[in-house]
Design an enzyme around this catalytic site. Sequence first.
Site, PDB file in Angstrom:
ATOM      1  CE  LYS A  16      -0.238   3.085  -4.669  1.00  0.00           C
ATOM      2  NZ  LYS A  16       0.255   2.408  -3.441  1.00  0.00           N
ATOM      3  NE  ARG A 114       5.696   1.324   2.466  1.00  0.00           N
ATOM      4  CZ  ARG A 114       5.218   1.133   1.247  1.00  0.00           C
ATOM      5  NH1 ARG A 114       6.046   1.023   0.221  1.00  0.00           N
ATOM      6  NH2 ARG A 114       3.932   1.056   1.028  1.00  0.00           N
ATOM      7  CE1 TYR A 245      21.952  15.542 -27.596  1.00  0.00           C
ATOM      8  CE2 TYR A 245      20.257  14.335 -26.378  1.00  0.00           C
ATOM      9  CZ  TYR A 245      20.662  15.467 -27.085  1.00  0.00           C
ATOM     10  OH  TYR A 245      19.784  16.492 -27.277  1.00  0.00           O
ATOM     11  CG  MET A 293      13.288  15.999 -22.281  1.00  0.00           C
ATOM     12  SD  MET A 293      13.517  17.756 -21.980  1.00  0.00           S
ATOM     13  CE  MET A 293      15.050  17.782 -21.076  1.00  0.00           C
TER      14      MET A 293
HETATM   15  C1  PLP Z   1      -0.181   1.051  -3.587  1.00  0.00           C
HETATM   16  C2  PLP Z   1      -0.816   0.317  -2.468  1.00  0.00           C
HETATM   17  C3  PLP Z   1      -1.633  -0.799  -2.714  1.00  0.00           C
HETATM   18  C4  PLP Z   1      -1.796  -1.433  -4.084  1.00  0.00           C
HETATM   19  O1  PLP Z   1      -0.703  -2.294  -4.310  1.00  0.00           O
HETATM   20  P1  PLP Z   1      -0.618  -3.175  -5.663  1.00  0.00           P
HETATM   21  O2  PLP Z   1       0.615  -3.966  -5.464  1.00  0.00           O
HETATM   22  O3  PLP Z   1      -0.486  -2.179  -6.766  1.00  0.00           O
HETATM   23  O4  PLP Z   1      -1.844  -3.961  -5.733  1.00  0.00           O
HETATM   24  C5  PLP Z   1      -2.301  -1.356  -1.645  1.00  0.00           C
HETATM   25  N1  PLP Z   1      -2.160  -0.865  -0.405  1.00  0.00           N
HETATM   26  C6  PLP Z   1      -1.368   0.187  -0.120  1.00  0.00           C
HETATM   27  C7  PLP Z   1      -1.250   0.669   1.280  1.00  0.00           C
HETATM   28  C8  PLP Z   1      -0.650   0.807  -1.137  1.00  0.00           C
HETATM   29  O5  PLP Z   1       0.154   1.840  -0.849  1.00  0.00           O
END
Ligand code: PLP
Length: 354
Positions: A16, A114, A245, A293
């Site tokens: 992801k 969540r 800055y 930036m």
């Molecule tokens: C991002 C995610 C993972 C991977 O987690 P890591 O700590 O990066 O291994 C696994 N499961 C879900 C549901 C996630 O959102």
Amino acid sequence: MLAAAVAPARTMAVVKANAYGHGAVPVARAALEGGAEWLGVADIAEAHALRDADIGAPVLAWLHDPGADFGPAIARDIDLGVSSLGQLEAVADAAASVGRTARVHLKLDTGLSRSGVAPEHWAGTVARAAELEVAEHVLVRGVFSHLANTSPDEDAAQLEAFEHGVEQARAAGLRPELRHLASTAGALRLPATRLDLVRIGIGAYGIPPFCDGTTAAELGLRPAMTLRARVAAVRRVEPGTGVSYGHTWRADRPTNLALVPLGYADGIPRQASSRAEVWIAGARRPVVGRIAMDQFVVDVGDDHVATGDEVVLFGDPRTGAPSADDWGDAADTIGYEIVTRIGPRVPRRYLGEA
Ligand SMILES: *Cc1c(COP(=O)(O)O)cnc(C)c1O
């Protein structure tokens, strides 16, 4: 390496967020070559991007916008994480409309609070899923949950809640082939959570999942990403000279400053101003003054640094360079966020690629 370590559990490489900033398609290919059988993404668009690149491996997408378009995903053999009864109905409707059976993984909330079906709605959800299986609108291929990584005891309690949920699913007539709970942290530290499949994200990028100072080397991991730049300008300054800055840093002696052409537009956290270090000319040197930036300044003292010299912001700490976690510490965050936010202006080069 990780896939072998967690066997006989199978491995899903989590790609992801553009593979945590590394590049989803090349990482997905490398992970499949390295022993992963599954790919995991958050949203459906990320899964389509893998299919667009002709990656045919099993893919699971688990986080959906309200009104997400499930039909095309089902038609492209993208497995769908399902976190509510409403989502289950929407996926089943979409499957019916494209004339396919949707492969789903039902997510139970075991304590992260969540997404996922709340425990009190789980029995009703699995019962409905069993009906939709009979109608051939869905096939429940997996049941999953996600750990809070709060403590070994709390993770063990989540595992127990998960196992109870799996029993309820079986009692409802479902036969999920894949039970999955662990991400990198659970897979490494709590082998009991590996079950049938582990979802490995950060570990695949060679970054420790823990916040306790455990290093990549201690876990047998090697950071995949090295962030490099070239010194864009060098100047000698007198004591009292203010830098960047707000002049939040002033030289207290004559010194050489090197300008690095990366900034917060590239994901370099401004929070790390005057706190992080980079590797230049054989040593770690401090970032001084505000990170802007597009650029920031490094104090190299009396050492000689020339325009064009290589700068390593982070990489494998065994080379002497800072790690992504060092930058995380400097910016009050974690290595995950450091690598993931490296922006599109930074070209990615893959080792072993022409
Ligand atoms: C991002 C995610 C993972 C991977 O987690 P890591 O700590 O990066 O291994 C696994 N499961 C879900 C549901 C996630 O959102």
